[in-house]
Design an enzyme around this catalytic site. Sequence first.
Site, PDB file in Angstrom:
ATOM      1  N   HIS A 101      58.083  78.680  33.130  1.00  0.00           N
ATOM      2  CA  HIS A 101      56.619  78.597  33.211  1.00  0.00           C
ATOM      3  C   HIS A 101      56.260  77.123  33.094  1.00  0.00           C
ATOM      4  O   HIS A 101      56.861  76.407  32.303  1.00  0.00           O
ATOM      5  CB  HIS A 101      55.972  79.391  32.072  1.00  0.00           C
ATOM      6  CG  HIS A 101      56.338  80.841  32.071  1.00  0.00           C
ATOM      7  ND1 HIS A 101      55.579  81.808  32.680  1.00  0.00           N
ATOM      8  CD2 HIS A 101      57.418  81.488  31.550  1.00  0.00           C
ATOM      9  CE1 HIS A 101      56.158  82.995  32.531  1.00  0.00           C
ATOM     10  NE2 HIS A 101      57.284  82.827  31.842  1.00  0.00           N
ATOM     11  N   HIS A 103      62.555  80.955  29.893  1.00  0.00           N
ATOM     12  CA  HIS A 103      62.814  82.278  29.315  1.00  0.00           C
ATOM     13  C   HIS A 103      64.122  82.841  29.860  1.00  0.00           C
ATOM     14  O   HIS A 103      64.277  82.956  31.081  1.00  0.00           O
ATOM     15  CB  HIS A 103      61.664  83.244  29.656  1.00  0.00           C
ATOM     16  CG  HIS A 103      60.397  82.894  28.954  1.00  0.00           C
ATOM     17  ND1 HIS A 103      59.156  83.210  29.449  1.00  0.00           N
ATOM     18  CD2 HIS A 103      60.192  82.249  27.767  1.00  0.00           C
ATOM     19  CE1 HIS A 103      58.226  82.772  28.594  1.00  0.00           C
ATOM     20  NE2 HIS A 103      58.833  82.182  27.569  1.00  0.00           N
ATOM     21  N   HIS A 113      55.568  83.979  41.528  1.00  0.00           N
ATOM     22  CA  HIS A 113      54.984  83.798  40.201  1.00  0.00           C
ATOM     23  C   HIS A 113      55.760  82.797  39.369  1.00  0.00           C
ATOM     24  O   HIS A 113      55.252  82.255  38.392  1.00  0.00           O
ATOM     25  CB  HIS A 113      54.955  85.129  39.442  1.00  0.00           C
ATOM     26  CG  HIS A 113      54.137  86.168  40.116  1.00  0.00           C
ATOM     27  ND1 HIS A 113      52.767  86.164  40.081  1.00  0.00           N
ATOM     28  CD2 HIS A 113      54.488  87.226  40.878  1.00  0.00           C
ATOM     29  CE1 HIS A 113      52.307  87.186  40.785  1.00  0.00           C
ATOM     30  NE2 HIS A 113      53.333  87.842  41.275  1.00  0.00           N
ATOM     31  N   GLU A 155      54.200  78.712  27.358  1.00  0.00           N
ATOM     32  CA  GLU A 155      53.452  79.920  27.009  1.00  0.00           C
ATOM     33  C   GLU A 155      53.199  79.955  25.502  1.00  0.00           C
ATOM     34  O   GLU A 155      52.067  80.026  25.055  1.00  0.00           O
ATOM     35  CB  GLU A 155      54.211  81.168  27.486  1.00  0.00           C
ATOM     36  CG  GLU A 155      54.337  81.193  29.003  1.00  0.00           C
ATOM     37  CD  GLU A 155      54.334  82.593  29.581  1.00  0.00           C
ATOM     38  OE1 GLU A 155      55.257  83.363  29.273  1.00  0.00           O
ATOM     39  OE2 GLU A 155      53.397  82.906  30.364  1.00  0.00           O
ATOM     40  N   HIS A 192      63.925  82.218  33.990  1.00  0.00           N
ATOM     41  CA  HIS A 192      62.811  81.700  34.799  1.00  0.00           C
ATOM     42  C   HIS A 192      62.027  80.705  33.957  1.00  0.00           C
ATOM     43  O   HIS A 192      62.254  80.586  32.750  1.00  0.00           O
ATOM     44  CB  HIS A 192      61.925  82.858  35.283  1.00  0.00           C
ATOM     45  CG  HIS A 192      61.275  83.602  34.168  1.00  0.00           C
ATOM     46  ND1 HIS A 192      61.839  84.707  33.572  1.00  0.00           N
ATOM     47  CD2 HIS A 192      60.111  83.382  33.485  1.00  0.00           C
ATOM     48  CE1 HIS A 192      61.056  85.141  32.604  1.00  0.00           C
ATOM     49  NE2 HIS A 192      60.005  84.343  32.527  1.00  0.00           N
ATOM     50  N   THR A 240      55.064  88.664  29.262  1.00  0.00           N
ATOM     51  CA  THR A 240      53.835  87.864  29.364  1.00  0.00           C
ATOM     52  C   THR A 240      53.123  88.039  30.698  1.00  0.00           C
ATOM     53  O   THR A 240      52.136  87.354  30.963  1.00  0.00           O
ATOM     54  CB  THR A 240      54.138  86.368  29.143  1.00  0.00           C
ATOM     55  OG1 THR A 240      54.972  85.892  30.210  1.00  0.00           O
ATOM     56  CG2 THR A 240      54.817  86.130  27.813  1.00  0.00           C
ATOM     57  N   THR A 241      53.641  88.913  31.565  1.00  0.00           N
ATOM     58  CA  THR A 241      52.965  89.224  32.828  1.00  0.00           C
ATOM     59  C   THR A 241      52.742  90.727  32.892  1.00  0.00           C
ATOM     60  O   THR A 241      53.460  91.498  32.248  1.00  0.00           O
ATOM     61  CB  THR A 241      53.816  88.791  34.038  1.00  0.00           C
ATOM     62  OG1 THR A 241      55.077  89.446  33.974  1.00  0.00           O
ATOM     63  CG2 THR A 241      54.028  87.284  34.047  1.00  0.00           C
TER      64      THR A 241
END
Length: 255
Positions: free
Chosen positions: A95, A118, A66, A105, A93, A192-193
């Site tokens: 995005h 993040h 992910h 995000e 991590h 957010t997941t």
Amino acid sequence: PNSISTQYMTSSEYTFLSGHPNCAGLRQSPVDLDSFRGPFAEFPPITLTGYDTLSSSSWNLQNNGHSVVASLPTGMVLSGAGLNGRYHAVQFHFHWGSAAKPGSEHSLNKLQFPMELHIVHYSSRYGSMSNAVRYGDGIAVLGVFLQVGGILQPLNLYTLGQQIVIPPMPLAALLPDVHQRGRFARYQGSLTTPSCDEAVVWTVFLQPISISLSQMEAFRNVQATESSSFPQRSMMNNNRPVQPVFGRSILIASS
Ligand code: SG4
Ligand code: ZN
């Protein structure tokens, strides 16, 4: 098995398709940050302990299907900035989007950046990540926008097979310049997941850090693993869209 990605659906789709009721809650993340309209608030300075220590080895960002995630050693602690106590850093991590679409995000004044970092922390009051997700102030995430180019010192990184490697550096190298760290947005949100736990006190810096185009392409070339639900081969667009604010105050630090 369905081929629909659960990574970037609307909150109601999340709930319906994947049985994660939190994802349709009233304090979801990410959100748009309005740095012109506020509301503005004063915050004490942010305190980052251990963030300036040079890491003893490279950061190897593991592909978890992910995102790419680096685990952090113990000893990096976030406090101040109006946070309730001390928060231990556990991992960071990213995005990202694609050539066609920015992949941050959060958005800033309705504009997305190409990428977002993040750094995830849990409160020392709750002992562990798995316990901290049960409390509204259990987790603190530092969010950093990444832009391409710019005048700042670009972040150094390279790919090694399916890993992204960042040569030894202090964690603080991933943050905006020390003089810009008082400029941030603060609000109560969520992971957010899925399962979208409403446990996150967000601090998103307004000043982006810089990355080169070829370094950003290193992220876009990371391959989605077979077990992941990404429709395309390359892992891209692993960002959740902005969620409704529902009357929350998305505070802008005025200092
Ligand atoms: C990404 O999927 C990370 O890979 C996850 O990290 C992370 O989960 C998740 O995002 C949600 O975090 O800051 N975007 S976020 O709200 O940090 C957690 C891992 O799976 C719990 C290690
Ligand atoms: Zn994240």
